[in-house]
Design a protein around this motif. Structure first.
Motif, short mmCIF file in Angstrom:
data_model
loop_
_atom_site.label_atom_id
_atom_site.label_comp_id
_atom_site.label_asym_id
_atom_site.label_seq_id
_atom_site.Cartn_x
_atom_site.Cartn_y
_atom_site.Cartn_z
N TYR A 27 69.03 -30.00 -2.91
CA TYR A 27 69.16 -31.58 -2.84
C TYR A 27 69.67 -32.11 -1.47
CZ TYR A 27 71.35 -35.97 -3.20
OH TYR A 27 71.78 -37.21 -2.96
N THR B 294 63.87 -29.08 -9.60
CA THR B 294 64.27 -30.04 -8.36
C THR B 294 63.25 -31.13 -8.38
OG1 THR B 294 65.19 -30.45 -6.18
CG2 THR B 294 63.34 -28.98 -6.44
N ASN C 172 69.80 -25.65 -6.70
CA ASN C 172 69.26 -26.97 -6.73
C ASN C 172 70.13 -27.97 -6.02
OD1 ASN C 172 67.03 -28.08 -8.72
ND2 ASN C 172 67.70 -26.23 -9.84
#
Length: 509
Positions: A435, A256, A431
């Motif tokens: 986010y 990430t 991920n």
């Protein structure tokens, strides 16, 4: 279509809710963990009772809502609105179609497919819905088992992700807004998006997201621990679970913080290659013709009875149907809705430059076809196994795939590949949640800081580990909280649809 819509053409100041969302979500995590540790039985009973009440009493809402999402998204795709771009009219996609599809697939239901690809068909084969009158372990029960597995992992789940992703992708890339889900209220006024309702929407979404992904992280840790025990003889211990979750968190931080191009995209590409390789190997060593026959035959059965199955609810034989329907289709759809707040923003983030039609078909149809191939191949192997193997697989969902593959040529190699794929698929999922949580905690910034990503990755892992190891029935408790949030989230998704309608109509005025 309107030609003067440009990126960054804000109708007013950006919405600022990041500090509120960050503080509220961290407080939510601490509260759940503390209450789970201090009052485990009370909180568990309250969570499970509430979840059961909601799914029993409002199951029709989950079923009807999921069906409506599918119908509305198809309308957008095949109407005049299908040509609208997620971005300016001359925008081009940031990612190749292959990489885009890989990220969509891995972030969505990839882990579900890997976990239930064998376990669900063999379960339904032994325990078909009572009111169907099907005999367990019969050919008719096998067809029922495959069709239900397709239905539960099919288009309704992906439609929920697409509903959120479509409006956010449109708002970000065509209207120049941030990634806050409350921006769906902007058509009614920017003050509404930043007012009490907007803040409530963001809180519901972020609470649902953290509960949903932490539950999945805990379940993945438990599943992989069992997998390692079965394949390599390692103990199914707390230490192994800690190592598994910590490894996922560390890889997630690397991916990430490396960004989409160097991190998640590369991992998703490798994941697709791995999954395709596994399928080719299974196709070569398994009953190839039968697997393809099952694939196409089950797609036909799925399409033929789509409307009746999509709205299947307990009616005049409720005493025999309720537990099965709430435990399978309603559970699946509620779970997908609970995942929508973090999968939706992620697929919006990677879909710049796609048309509405491309976005909907790419995020709803193509992933389903891929999942169906996997379920058809692995489900066929499971249903073709001996009765003893089938019963053992049905009794242990976490080890079902490895039990079935044991007697297959190259079974150990395939099993190791499945474990690797489970790792990579789930890392992509976490991920996407990282986010979304980082973006919402940064006032909807589509490129949140690495510091924020690291904080949220650690927070998710810590919550999952604490509840998994330190609280009795902790993961089940977290799961019930996630599914409870699915009910109000359904209405957030309906707001997404109404907002999309309003904004698309403006395009043609």
């Amino acid at each position: 279509m309107s030609k003067d819509i440009q990126q960054k053409a804000h109708a007013g100041p950006e919405l600022k809710q990041g500090k509120l969302l960050f503080a509220s979500t961290m407080s939510f995590i601490v509260l759940v963990v503390l209450c789970g540790a201090l009052f485990p039985d009370l909180l568990y009973k309250a969570g499970i009772t509430t979840m059961k009440y909601l799914t029993d009493r409002f199951g029709w809402v989950y079923m009807a809502g999921s069906f409506i999402y599918v119908m509305v998204m198809f309308f957008f795709a095949f109407s005049k609105y299908g040509n609208i771009k997620l971005g300016p009219d001359d925008a081009t996609p940031d990612f190749s179609t292959f990489s885009w599809m890989g990220m969509l697939f891995s972030a969505g239901m990839g882990t579900v497919m890997l976990y239930w690809g064998v376990a669900e068909p063999v379960y339904h084969y032994i325990h078909p819905l009572a009111t169907t009158g099907l005999a367990p372990l019969s050919p008719e029960a096998a067809e029922f088992a495959m069709k239900q597995s397709f239905i539960h992992q099919g288009i309704q789940a992906w439609a929920a992700f697409s509903v959120v992703g479509l409006i956010l992708g449109y708002m970000m890339y065509r209207k120049g807004e941030t990634n806050l889900i409350s921006n769906i209220l902007i058509p009614w006024g920017r003050d509404k998006a930043n007012g009490p309702l907007g803040k409530a929407i963001n809180l519901i979404c972020i609470f649902g997201a953290i509960a949903g992904i932490s539950t999945s992280l805990g379940q993945t840790g438990l599943s992989l621990s069992v997998s390692f025990k079965y394949l390599f003889g390692t103990p199914d211990s707390d230490l192994v679970k800690i190592v598994v979750v910590a490894t996922i968190a560390i890889i997630t931080i690397f991916c990430t913080t490396a960004g989409l191009e160097k991190g998640i995209k590369v991992l998703s590409d490798y994941n697709v290659y791995l999954l395709v390789g596994i399928l080719i190997l299974v196709g070569l060593v398994g009953p190839t013709t039968k697997m393809f026959n099952v694939y196409f035959d089950t797609i036909g059965n799925y399409m033929n009875s789509f409307f009746s199955d999509a709205l299947m609810l307990p009616t005049f034989a409720a005493d025999k149907e309720t537990s099965w329907i709430t435990g399978w289709p309603i559970y699946y759809y509620a779970w997908a809705i609970a995942w929508a707040p973090f999968v939706g923003p992620f697929i919006a983030r990677v879909s710049k430059g796609r048309t509405v039609r491309e976005f909907i078909l790419g995020s709803m149809i193509l992933p389903c076809l891929g999942i169906f191939i996997w379920v058809a191949f692995f489900g066929t192997i499971g249903l073709e196994s001996s009765p003893e193997v089938i019963k053992a697989a049905a009794a242990s969902s976490k080890a079902a795939t490895f039990i079935v593959l044991e007697s297959l040529p190259f079974g150990k190699v395939i099993s190791v590949g499945v474990v690797l794929a489970l790792f990579t698929c789930f890392i992509t999922s976490i991920n996407s949640s990282t986010y979304t949580l980082s973006s919402m905690s940064s006032d909807g910034d589509p490129n949140p800081s690495n510091r924020m990503k690291i904080i949220w990755t650690i927070a998710q892992a810590a919550m999952a580990l604490t509840l998994m190891l330190g609280v009795k029935n902790g993961i089940d408790l977290l799961q019930s909280i996630s599914l409870i949030f699915a009910l109000p989230l359904m209405f957030v998704l309906f707001l997404c649809i109404i907002s999309t309608f309003k904004q698309f109509r403006e395009e043609f005025k």
